[in-house]
Design a protein around this motif. Structure first.
Motif, short mmCIF file in Angstrom:
data_model
loop_
_atom_site.label_atom_id
_atom_site.label_comp_id
_atom_site.label_asym_id
_atom_site.label_seq_id
_atom_site.Cartn_x
_atom_site.Cartn_y
_atom_site.Cartn_z
N ASP A 12 51.62 -40.39 -62.21
CA ASP A 12 52.21 -40.39 -63.55
C ASP A 12 53.34 -41.38 -63.72
O ASP A 12 53.81 -41.60 -64.84
CB ASP A 12 52.69 -38.97 -63.91
N TRP A 72 47.64 -37.36 -61.93
CA TRP A 72 46.95 -38.58 -61.53
C TRP A 72 46.03 -39.08 -62.64
O TRP A 72 45.62 -38.32 -63.52
CB TRP A 72 46.12 -38.35 -60.27
N GLN A 73 45.72 -40.37 -62.52
CA GLN A 73 44.79 -41.00 -63.45
C GLN A 73 43.82 -41.86 -62.66
O GLN A 73 44.22 -42.59 -61.75
CB GLN A 73 45.56 -41.87 -64.45
N THR A 78 38.56 -44.48 -68.28
CA THR A 78 39.73 -43.78 -67.72
C THR A 78 39.56 -42.27 -67.82
O THR A 78 39.24 -41.74 -68.89
CB THR A 78 41.01 -44.20 -68.47
N GLY A 119 42.03 -39.30 -67.23
CA GLY A 119 43.43 -38.98 -66.97
C GLY A 119 43.71 -37.49 -66.98
O GLY A 119 42.82 -36.66 -67.13
N GLY A 120 44.99 -37.16 -66.82
CA GLY A 120 45.41 -35.77 -66.85
C GLY A 120 44.90 -34.93 -65.71
O GLY A 120 44.63 -33.74 -65.87
#
Length: 394
Positions: free
Chosen positions: A210, A186-187, A170, A172-173
Motif C-alpha cells: 500500500d 497488496w496490489q 490490476t 487491488g485491495g
C-alpha cells in the motif's frame, strides 16, 4: 351423625386447596417457563367398624387432595431479539449451578456477570456447559475475549484474465496480515508479456504494497486451451519488511479467454486475519456457546448441558421458573440435539403451558364440590337440631 360434619369439612378443606392450585395456575398464565400442576382428589377411608346390626365394613371419612403433579408439556416458544434468551425444543432442562447448589429451568434470559460467567438474569445461578469429558462445568468468557491473529499464507484467484487485453489488469485491495496481526494491502498488476522470447500466454505479475514498495514479480502462464499451466499455478511472494510470505493460487477456475479489454480476474479468498475483540455471545445451531470477534472469527466454548429426568415427579417447582430435584440418581446430562432432551434454541423464551380451558372447567367443578360439601354440613346441622328437639317435644 357428627361424622358427617367432619366429612363435609374435609370437602371444604380439599376444595379450598384445589381452588388455590387452580388460582396459582391461572395467575401464572404469562410466567415464562411455568408448568401447571394437576388438581386431583381422592377418597379417605376409616378403620374397620362393626355396627349394631352386626355389619362390618370400612367407613368413609371424606375426601382429600390427591398428589399434585407438574405437567411438563412444552409451552409456546416465543421469539425475542436477545442472543442469550434460551429455551429448549424438546423435553430437557437447562442446568444451573450456584456453588454446591444445582437448579434447573426450561427457559431463561441469561447475561454475562462481572466475572465473565453466564448467569440467569437476576440470580447468581451460572449456566452449565459440558467439558471434554462430558461433565457439567461453568466457564468464564473473560479468558476468550481476544482472538489471536493468523498470518496470511494464501490468496486464491478465480475468473477470467482476458487473453486479448492490451492494457495491464490490476487486482487491488488484497488484505495481507503478518504474524503480529498487522494488515498490509497488496496490489497485483498483470501485464501481458509481448517480448520476443516470451511464451504464448505469459503474464508478468508485479505485486506492490500500500506504500508502493515492490514485493516481487513472477510469471503466470496459460496453455493453448486457456487454462493455467499446472507448473505455474502457484506463485509465492515474500515481503522482507513485514515477513509475510503468501502463495497466489491460480488453480481454482482461473482462465484466459478472449474478452477484449474486460477481465474479471479477482482475489476470491484470502486466509489470515488480524487480532479480534469480543463482539457477540450466543448459541449456534449445534447448541454450543459461541463467541464472535471483530475479525469475523468464532470460537466454540462448549456444548450447553441439558438434563433428562426419567421421572419428572422428582422435580419441584420453585420461584422464578426454577426447578429443584429431590433425587438426582435418575438424571442424564446430555448435549443439545440428543433425542432424549431436544435442542437449545437461541432468541427464544418458553411461555407458560397453562390451558385456560382446562383451568376454568376445573374451577367450576371445584366450586360445585365446595357447595355440595357445605350443603352436607347444613343438612347435618338441621338433623342434629331436630334430634335435640325430640326431648323438648316429648
Amino acid at each position: 351423625m357428627f361424622g358427617s360434619i367432619y366429612i363435609g369439612l374435609s370437602g371444604l378443606a380439599a376444595y379450598s386447596r384445589g381452588l388455590q392450585q387452580i388460582s396459582n395456575n391461572v395467575a401464572n398464565l404469562n410466567s415464562q417457563g411455568f408448568k401447571e400442576s394437576t388438581v386431583t382428589f381422592e377418597n379417605v377411608l376409616g378403620a374397620n367398624s362393626r355396627s349394631r346390626n352386626g355389619y362390618a365394613g370400612t367407613a368413609g371419612n371424606g375426601v382429600r387432595n390427591g398428589e399434585s403433579r407438574l405437567d411438563f408439556a412444552q409451552g409456546e416458544l416465543r421469539q425475542t431479539d436477545r442472543d442469550l434468551d434460551l429455551a429448549i425444543q424438546g423435553e430437557g432442562l437447562l442446568m444451573l449451578i450456584r456453588g454446591d447448589k444445582v437448579a434447573y429451568t426450561r427457559t431463561g434470559s441469561f447475561e454475562v456477570d462481572k466475572s465473565g460467567f453466564i448467569v440467569l438474569s437476576g440470580t447468581e445461578y451460572r449456566l452449565a456447559t459440558l467439558n471434554d469429558a462430558g461433565r457439567p462445568q461453568t466457564l468464564s468468557v473473560d479468558l476468550s475475549r481476544t482472538s489471536a491473529p493468523k498470518a496470511t499464507t494464501k490468496v486464491a484467484f478465480t475468473d477470467n484474465l482476458s487473453s486479448s487485453a492490451t492494457k495491464p489488469v490490476t487486482v487491488g485491495g488484497i488484505d495481507v496480515f503478518d504474524a503480529t496481526g498487522a494488515k498490509h494491502v497488496w496490489q497485483a498488476v498483470f501485464t501481458k508479456d509481448v517480448s520476443a522470447n516470451a511464451a504464448t500466454g505469459s503474464w508478468n505479475v508485479a505485486v506492490t504494497d500500500d506504500k508502493g514498495a515492490a514485493i516481487g514479480t513472477q510469471t503466470l502462464r496459460f496453455g493453448t486451451g486457456g487454462s493455467v499451466d499446472p507448473t505455474a499455478a502457484t506463485l509465492t511472494f515474500s515481503d522482507s519488511v513485514s515477513g509475510a510470505s503468501v502463495a497466489f493460487d491460480f488453480s481454482q477456475g482461473v482462465t484466459s479467454f478472449s474478452g477484449g479489454d474486460v477481465s474479471t480476474l479477482r482475489a476470491s479468498a484470502v486466509d489470515g486475519y488480524g487480532q479480534g475483540t469480543f463482539t457477540s455471545l450466543g448459541v449456534n445451531g449445534q447448541g454450543q456457546l459461541e463467541i464472535g470477534y471483530s475479525n469475523e472469527q468464532k470460537q466454540q466454548l462448549g456444548s450447553i448441558a441439558i438434563v433428562d429426568f426419567r421421572d419428572t415427579a422428582q422435580l419441584s417447582q420453585q420461584a422464578g421458573g426454577l426447578f429443584t430435584a429431590l433425587d438426582t440418581s435418575q438424571r442424564d446430562i446430555l448435549p443439545s440435539g440428543d433425542v432424549r432432551v431436544g435442542k437449545v434454541q437461541s432468541r427464544r423464551l418458553e411461555a407458560s403451558n397453562v390451558d385456560l380451558t382446562v383451568e376454568f372447567s376445573d374451577l367450576i367443578l371445584v366450586q360445585r364440590g365446595f357447595q355440595a360439601s357445605s350443603q352436607i354440613i347444613s343438612v347435618t346441622n338441621d338433623m342434629i337440631q331436630q334430634l335435640f328437639g325430640i326431648r323438648g317435644q316429648s
